[in-house]
Scaffold this active site. Sequence first.
Site, PDB file in Angstrom:
ATOM      1  N   HIS A  77       0.849  -1.197   0.000  1.00  0.00           N
ATOM      2  CA  HIS A  77       0.000   0.000   0.000  1.00  0.00           C
ATOM      3  C   HIS A  77       0.887   1.250   0.000  1.00  0.00           C
ATOM      4  CE1 HIS A  77      -2.178   3.173   2.281  1.00  0.00           C
ATOM      5  NE2 HIS A  77      -3.156   2.813   1.477  1.00  0.00           N
ATOM      6  N   ASN A  86       1.350   3.730   1.766  1.00  0.00           N
ATOM      7  CA  ASN A  86       1.981   4.192   3.007  1.00  0.00           C
ATOM      8  C   ASN A  86       3.026   3.229   3.564  1.00  0.00           C
ATOM      9  OD1 ASN A  86       0.318   6.368   2.891  1.00  0.00           O
ATOM     10  ND2 ASN A  86      -0.969   5.808   4.624  1.00  0.00           N
ATOM     11  N   LYS A  87       3.155   2.047   2.984  1.00  0.00           N
ATOM     12  CA  LYS A  87       4.068   1.066   3.554  1.00  0.00           C
ATOM     13  C   LYS A  87       5.527   1.372   3.176  1.00  0.00           C
ATOM     14  CE  LYS A  87       0.733  -0.908   5.656  1.00  0.00           C
ATOM     15  NZ  LYS A  87      -0.409  -1.518   5.067  1.00  0.00           N
ATOM     16  N   ASN A  88       6.480   0.660   3.788  1.00  0.00           N
ATOM     17  CA  ASN A  88       7.895   1.009   3.596  1.00  0.00           C
ATOM     18  C   ASN A  88       8.370   0.788   2.160  1.00  0.00           C
ATOM     19  OD1 ASN A  88       7.630   1.318   6.338  1.00  0.00           O
ATOM     20  ND2 ASN A  88       9.688   0.562   6.792  1.00  0.00           N
ATOM     21  N   LEU A  89       7.706  -0.124   1.450  1.00  0.00           N
ATOM     22  CA  LEU A  89       7.944  -0.305   0.016  1.00  0.00           C
ATOM     23  C   LEU A  89       6.572  -0.322  -0.621  1.00  0.00           C
ATOM     24  CD1 LEU A  89      10.270  -2.812  -1.778  1.00  0.00           C
ATOM     25  CD2 LEU A  89       7.862  -2.693  -2.413  1.00  0.00           C
TER      26      LEU A  89
END
Length: 380
Positions: free
Chosen positions: A185, A187-190
């Site tokens: 998603h 907002n995730k780190n990747l």
Amino acid sequence: MSMDFLPFTRPSIDEATIASVAEVLRSGWITSGPKVQAFEAALSDHCVGRPVRAFNSGTATLEVALRLAGVGAGDTVITTPLTWVATANVILEVGAMPILVDVDPLTRNIDLDRLEAAIAPTTKAIIPVDLAGLPVDRDRLYEIADRRNLRVIEDAAQALGASWKGQAIGSAFGAGRGFVSFSFHANKNLTTSEGGALVLPADIDVPLCERLRLQGVKRFPDGGMDVDVLGGKFNLTDIAAAIGLGQLPHLDAFTRRRRELARAYFAAIDSRLGLQLPPADFSNCNWHMFQPLLPRGTDRGRFIAAMKERGIGVGVHYPALHLFSLYHSLGFRDGDFPNAEDIGRRTVTLPLFPAMQDSDVERVCAALDEALQTSLRCPP
Ligand SMILES: *Cc1c(COP(=O)(O)O)cnc(C)c1O
């Protein structure tokens, strides 16, 4: 003030990635194809060779993992009330019931002592969640699961780049027996904008995983096909996979930068403000989010508004999910999980993303001080 608004997160996507997306768009093949295969291979490398399949969301990977683990009607699955609601929704989606176990107030992750006591004869699986990228103790988790004969589906949506005792989440732990779910998603780190990946226990799980991902279809070399299981529509596009392929080489640098910024927050936050900080873990945690708990007696709505007036975005991740109406209708009640409820009411997510500047941390901390003053509730 004319300063730019600082959001609580923002993806870092470089020009080479944008060019590779344009290349996919011009190629004539824009849905699942060679980019998805290359992305899966690159993710598998990150997971020391375990089989990985890409999906169009993290939620889809969790649902398919539950089906692969044989979880269905009449079964129960243990998880935490302090997570994105997707973690529990997928349990209902496959016809099973969640058993919620309160969190440890320090780590904010599922309390493994209480977990053991909550195992019922109907319990088939555990879904631990690495909240904010702080890993659940993998040694204890798998020790309990093995001894009690339970499947593990690691909801590592927030934990890509995190590790446990020097080994990447998604690699060693649970090889041969556990599933690991990642989300991409925005907002995730990747990120792939939207997307996810499922790390499978073994190669033997791949064919059914692929069928559950796309309508249950099994294709034969002569062009014929069969459908022998009810699958979903969960495939990732090459457009999204191209974004992921562009992100993956930066993952280590992203994680390093997140850890630096988290350290800067610890150094800059005035202990007199009364904020309760997360565990200061700079080796396992990938610092997906930086989440202090507000002092009791703070009006969170006013705090968030006061930060916004000062140009700073603040998120809430998450209210305890058993307080949502759907879960109330299933029999969960206020007061059932006091630690999760307390954290869910007081938590705020401060800005933390790889492109943030050191000066942004100072800006957030200056605003924190003022916003806390203005949001203290009048004493009764
Ligand atoms: C993001 C997230 C999910 C769901 O991932 P999607 O890609 O949005 O479907 C599940 N669990 C947790 C803990 C998450 O943070």
